[in-house]
Design an enzyme around this catalytic site. Structure first.
Site, PDB file in Angstrom:
ATOM      1  N   TYR A  81       0.956  -1.273  -0.295  1.00  0.00           N
ATOM      2  CA  TYR A  81      -0.052   0.044  -0.003  1.00  0.00           C
ATOM      3  C   TYR A  81       0.799   1.221  -0.008  1.00  0.00           C
ATOM      4  O   TYR A  81       1.733   1.358   0.791  1.00  0.00           O
ATOM      5  CB  TYR A  81      -1.097   0.231   1.269  1.00  0.00           C
TER       6      TYR A  81
ATOM      7  N   TYR B 143      -5.237   5.541  -7.840  1.00  0.00           N
ATOM      8  CA  TYR B 143      -5.567   5.541  -6.534  1.00  0.00           C
ATOM      9  C   TYR B 143      -6.701   4.659  -6.110  1.00  0.00           C
ATOM     10  O   TYR B 143      -7.851   5.207  -5.719  1.00  0.00           O
ATOM     11  CB  TYR B 143      -5.660   6.827  -5.982  1.00  0.00           C
TER      12      TYR B 143
END
Lengths: 133, 374
Positions: free
Chosen positions: B278, B328
């Protein structure tokens, strides 16, 4: 000219902190049952869950745990201050605070001792800020 | 002894939308498109879906109505990136427990066209009077500590952004594709110093869908199954008032989640062919590497030098370009990329002979998932 930066939202739990700052005292919520100090305040102690809490003046010097400079303003009130300094402070009792580093930052290093500086930004609100000791 | 949850669930379908700026649609429209794409990808009929996970979608009931679903099990997650790992793990657990047999997980983000900026009045917190706001600033505070504690440099951090941008250039549909250099990183404008523009993730619209089913049904579909072989978790809530921040870079939480995932999957660290981490901000990639033990604590800056995490390197990471350069999608697209890499056939961005891929989110809700070829 009116103060254009964000001000603290009314919060009964935080009222003693702001009252203390206005009187030139940096207070931290402390558990009467187990002496755990914590910030921000809560309705019970996060260590022992006692609701019996008081506010105590911090004892030892706070230390610098990080520092950055904001080159972007997320509020218009900070636009003319860019880049403005923000620091992470650890109180001697352990809790972390985010604040502003004021004065000369050239000697900034991890663990540096700080002193609190009270900035009365409005008649009602005084922000505790920090300078290298 | 084989862990009872090892390989109990498998990903059989993945769907993504285009990524960009789509003011004409909304979360429901994007999620419906991702759902259709995932069903088509896996050759799955809609009536087979009996579980539904929604994340960052305004109303789960409206989503179910739009898709015509009355699931046996459903779960609604808040719009935080850290929810992707949680959602996939919960779906695998629901399947293992027999609460659902085939779960669709839907995530949509409309932040670009709606001008979301992740700071200021949009996300009030107690530090607003001092001007402290936005997740990126929390990562700037952490990276300054890493610099001071370990001597990590911004040029080392640049290696992350440069590698992921190169990967995005090999990924169809990636938002940012123009190659960048370390010098580009070092001269980009500061957002919250010491972090610069190229350390920050994108903000774009798009949606992702994964379809997860019971392992014993996983071979009945169009794509080779990708097994959810292991997972692990550890939360850190005790300094939550400084959002997205941890004084210790979530090190022990990541270590623990990684160990749980490896033990469940029955793999060693050296078996990991690629790592999807992440990357809301580039420092998290360094924290993930240290927490998972791919390098000693404090040495991630040196570890990433010289192409280690690029395709062809010792540990390819975020081979789709990640949040920094692909899209994103808050962890969801990284899990899709793990699946696509294990299926194979990704041309120039294919990790050669990929058999074991790990996902990790070093966040207040740290999660790690290990996927293997079915």
């Amino acid at each position: 000219m009116s103060y254009a930066k964000p001000l603290p939202k009314p919060d009964p739990l935080m009222a003693p902190f702001w009252d203390g700052a206005r009187a030139g005292r940096l207070l931290v919520q402390t558990c009467r049952a187990c002496n755990d100090a914590h910030f921000p305040p809560g309705p019970v102690c996060p260590a022992c869950l006692s609701p019996d809490q008081e506010w105590k003046e911090t004892a030892g010097p706070p230390t610098l745990q990080s520092w950055v400079r904001f080159h972007r303003a997320y509020w218009d009130g900070f636009r003319d201050d860019r880049p403005y300094p923000v620091c992470l402070v650890q109180l001697a009792e352990g809790p972390l605070l985010v604040s502003n580093l004021v004065g000369d930052a050239a000697g900034a290093r991890l663990g540096a001792e700080l002193r609190v500086v009270f900035d009365a930004v409005t008649p009602e609100v005084t922000l505790p800020k920090f300078a290298l000791a | 002894m084989t862990h009872p949850l090892r390989n109990q669930a498998a990903v059989i379908g993945v769907g993504t939308t285009a990524y960009g700026n789509f003011p004409h649609t909304d979360e429901y429209g994007l999620a419906a498109e991702a759902f259709r794409n995932a069903l088509a990808d896996g050759g799955i009929a809609k009536h087979q879906i009996d579980g539904l996970v929604t994340c960052r979608i305004p109303s789960y009931v409206r989503m179910g109505e739009i898709l015509g679903l009355d699931p046996a099990w459903s779960l609604t997650l808040p719009p935080h990136g850290r929810m992707s790992g949680i959602g996939i793990i919960e779906a695998a657990l629901a399947i293992a427990a027999g609460q659902a047999s085939t779960v669709a997980l839907l995530y949509a983000n409309i932040g670009r066209s709606r001008r979301v900026n992740y700071g200021g009045e949009e996300s009030p917190n107690i530090w607003d009077p001092w001007g402290f706001t936005s997740p990126g600033a929390a990562h700037a505070l952490m990276f300054r500590r890493h610099m001071e504690l370990y001597g990590t440099t911004t040029r080392q951090l640049a290696e992350v952004s440069v590698a992921f941008r190169r990967h995005a250039g090999l990924t169809p549909g990636a938002v940012m594709r123009t190659p960048i250099t370390i010098e580009d990183h070092e001269t980009a404008r500061f957002i919250t110093e010491p972090l610069r523009l190229l350390d920050y993730c994108l903000i774009n619209d798009g949606a992702v869908c994964l379809i997860v089913t019971k392992a014993d049904r996983a071979r009945d579909h169009a794509q080779p199954p990708v097994m959810v072989s292991g997972f692990g978790a550890r939360d850190r809530f005790r300094s939550a008032s400084i959002p997205n921040f941890d004084l210790e870079f979530w090190h022990d939480a990541v270590a623990e989640a990684g160990r749980q995932a490896r033990e469940m999957a029955g793999v060693d660290r050296t078996d990991i062919d690629a790592l999807m981490a992440y990357d809301n901000f580039s420092p998290t990639v360094l924290f993930s590497l240290e927490g998972l033990g791919f390098c000693p604590r404090g040495e991630a800056g040196r570890f990433v030098e010289g192409g280690t995490i690029g395709l062809g390197g010792a540990l390819p990471m975020n081979t789709d370009g990640g949040h920094l350069s692909n899209s994103y999608m808050q962890g969801w697209a990284l899990n899709v990329e793990a699946v696509r890499q294990l299926r194979g056939g990704n041309g120039a961005r294919q990790v050669k002979d990929a058999r074991v891929i790990q996902y990790v989110q070093a966040t207040p809700c740290t999660r790690s998932i290990i996927y293997t070829r079915g």
